[in-house]
Design a protein around this motif. Structure first.
Motif, short mmCIF file in Angstrom:
data_model
loop_
_atom_site.label_atom_id
_atom_site.label_comp_id
_atom_site.label_asym_id
_atom_site.label_seq_id
_atom_site.Cartn_x
_atom_site.Cartn_y
_atom_site.Cartn_z
N ARG A 195 0.84 -1.21 0.00
CA ARG A 195 0.00 0.00 0.00
C ARG A 195 0.86 1.25 0.00
O ARG A 195 0.52 2.27 -0.60
CB ARG A 195 -0.93 0.00 1.23
N ARG A 196 1.98 1.20 0.70
CA ARG A 196 2.81 2.40 0.89
C ARG A 196 3.89 2.58 -0.17
O ARG A 196 4.39 3.68 -0.37
CB ARG A 196 3.47 2.33 2.26
N ALA A 197 4.30 1.51 -0.82
CA ALA A 197 5.46 1.57 -1.71
C ALA A 197 5.12 2.20 -3.06
O ALA A 197 4.13 1.85 -3.70
CB ALA A 197 6.03 0.17 -1.93
N ALA A 198 5.96 3.11 -3.49
CA ALA A 198 5.76 3.77 -4.78
C ALA A 198 5.92 2.79 -5.94
O ALA A 198 5.36 3.00 -7.02
CB ALA A 198 6.74 4.93 -4.94
N ASN A 199 6.68 1.73 -5.73
CA ASN A 199 6.93 0.75 -6.81
C ASN A 199 6.14 -0.53 -6.62
O ASN A 199 6.55 -1.60 -7.08
CB ASN A 199 8.43 0.44 -6.91
N CYS A 200 4.98 -0.44 -5.94
CA CYS A 200 4.19 -1.65 -5.70
C CYS A 200 3.71 -2.27 -7.01
O CYS A 200 3.61 -3.50 -7.13
CB CYS A 200 3.00 -1.35 -4.79
N GLY A 201 3.43 -1.44 -8.01
CA GLY A 201 3.02 -1.97 -9.31
C GLY A 201 4.11 -2.79 -9.95
O GLY A 201 3.85 -3.86 -10.54
N ASP A 202 5.36 -2.31 -9.87
CA ASP A 202 6.49 -3.07 -10.42
C ASP A 202 6.65 -4.41 -9.71
O ASP A 202 6.93 -5.44 -10.33
CB ASP A 202 7.79 -2.27 -10.27
N PHE A 203 6.44 -4.39 -8.38
CA PHE A 203 6.55 -5.62 -7.62
C PHE A 203 5.47 -6.61 -8.03
O PHE A 203 5.76 -7.80 -8.27
CB PHE A 203 6.45 -5.33 -6.12
N ALA A 204 4.23 -6.14 -8.13
CA ALA A 204 3.14 -7.03 -8.53
C ALA A 204 3.38 -7.62 -9.91
O ALA A 204 3.09 -8.80 -10.15
CB ALA A 204 1.81 -6.26 -8.51
#
Length: 307
Positions: free
Chosen positions: A69-78
């Motif tokens: 929820r907090r990470a700016a790169n959560c999309g890259d991780f997913a």
């Protein structure tokens, strides 16, 4: 990960897997998930994917919480998770996380208490749920998610948390943040009337319960549903604060993964116990995973009846 089949009373667990990967390590300072933390987590998720294939899983829900929820790169991780494991992550909001945790452990609530304070101390956040224990099931009256979990708090405080003075200051600061939730729901007033029970689901409370029982190895059957008095929690916390890092690592119910996090969990729990001094805390070795399973089973039952 929890793999299960529906049963007459709930579900029957077929396989389970858990690993502490510290996905949010360094997130508070950088605002992003580190490559190393993502690598560790994807390795664990790859193991989950393999187990799902072997167990012929037909329906799954895969959720990510505070770190994503907090990470700016959560999309890259997913995207990495999907590309490398075939798993499709769903990033859920704090309220959904809290409701799933409640759904997973609500069967441990005692019906004679009209109110319950349920909490989940995670790695990146702590969720508090104020619940009315109604005849037709628990009704959520309020939810708050504090961006303080065992990983984030341990990183923010460092070695100061392991000194008596630093620990005391940290507990007081957390209690101040919790006071907003108290002011909103007047929990203490209900508590003084003997109407409130406390239920905790997290690695912190299960670890403290195992230490209280002096278990040589963790045994879920002895922990889930155990009632811990506040005096028991205080005694175990004092013991932990007096242990060296190597002693915590060597303890079979703590180990390397939790050795530097358990004190942070104690500080969060002590702040709650200080603000809401209930006579005892009920320990739940169940939570979001079980909540997901039960919610999917309810959905399947609705679909079946509508066909």
């Amino acid at each position: 990960m929890l793999v299960a089949r529906p049963a007459q009373e709930g579900f029957r667990v077929i396989d389970a897997f858990s690993r502490i990967t510290r996905l949010g390590e360094g997130l508070a300072a950088s605002g992003v998930l580190s490559v190393t933390a993502m690598d560790r987590t994807i390795a664990a998720l790859r193991a989950c994917a393999d187990k799902m294939v072997r167990n012929r899983v037909t329906r799954a829900r895969l959720v990510a919480t505070e770190a994503c929820r907090r990470a700016a790169n959560c999309g890259d991780f997913a995207h990495r998770v999907w590309a490398e494991t075939g798993l499709d992550l769903e990033i859920i909001c704090a309220k959904d996380e809290a409701r799933l945790a409640l759904g997973g452990c609500s069967s441990l609530m005692r019906p004679q208490y009209p109110w319950a304070l349920v909490f989940d101390i995670g790695g990146g956040s702590t969720e508090l749920i104020w619940v009315k224990n109604a005849a037709d099931g628990p009704q959520v009256q309020g939810v708050v998610s504090l961006p303080l979990g065992v990983v984030t708090l341990a990183e923010q405080t460092g070695e100061a948390l392991h000194s008596p003075a630093g620990y005391a200051v940290t507990v007081a600061q957390i209690a101040t943040r919790l006071a907003v939730f108290e002011a909103e729901h007047a929990i203490t007033r209900r508590l003084l009337m003997g109407e409130v029970q406390m239920l905790g689901t997290s690695g912190t409370v299960t670890t403290l319960a195992a230490l209280h029982l002096n278990l040589e190895r963790y045994d879920r059957s002895m922990i889930d549903g155990l009632d811990l008095r506040l005096a028991d929690i205080a005694a175990v916390t004092t013991m932990l604060l007096g242990m060296s890092a190597s002693e915590r690592v060597a303890h079979p119910c703590i180990g390397t993964e939790r050795a530097d996090l358990v004190i942070a969990g104690c500080a969060i729990l002590e702040a709650m116990c200080r603000l809401w001094p209930l006579s005892s805390l009920r320990v739940a070795d169940r939570g979001v995973r079980e909540g997901i399973l039960l919610s999917m089973m309810r959905e399947d039952a609705i679909w079946t009846r509508s066909e």
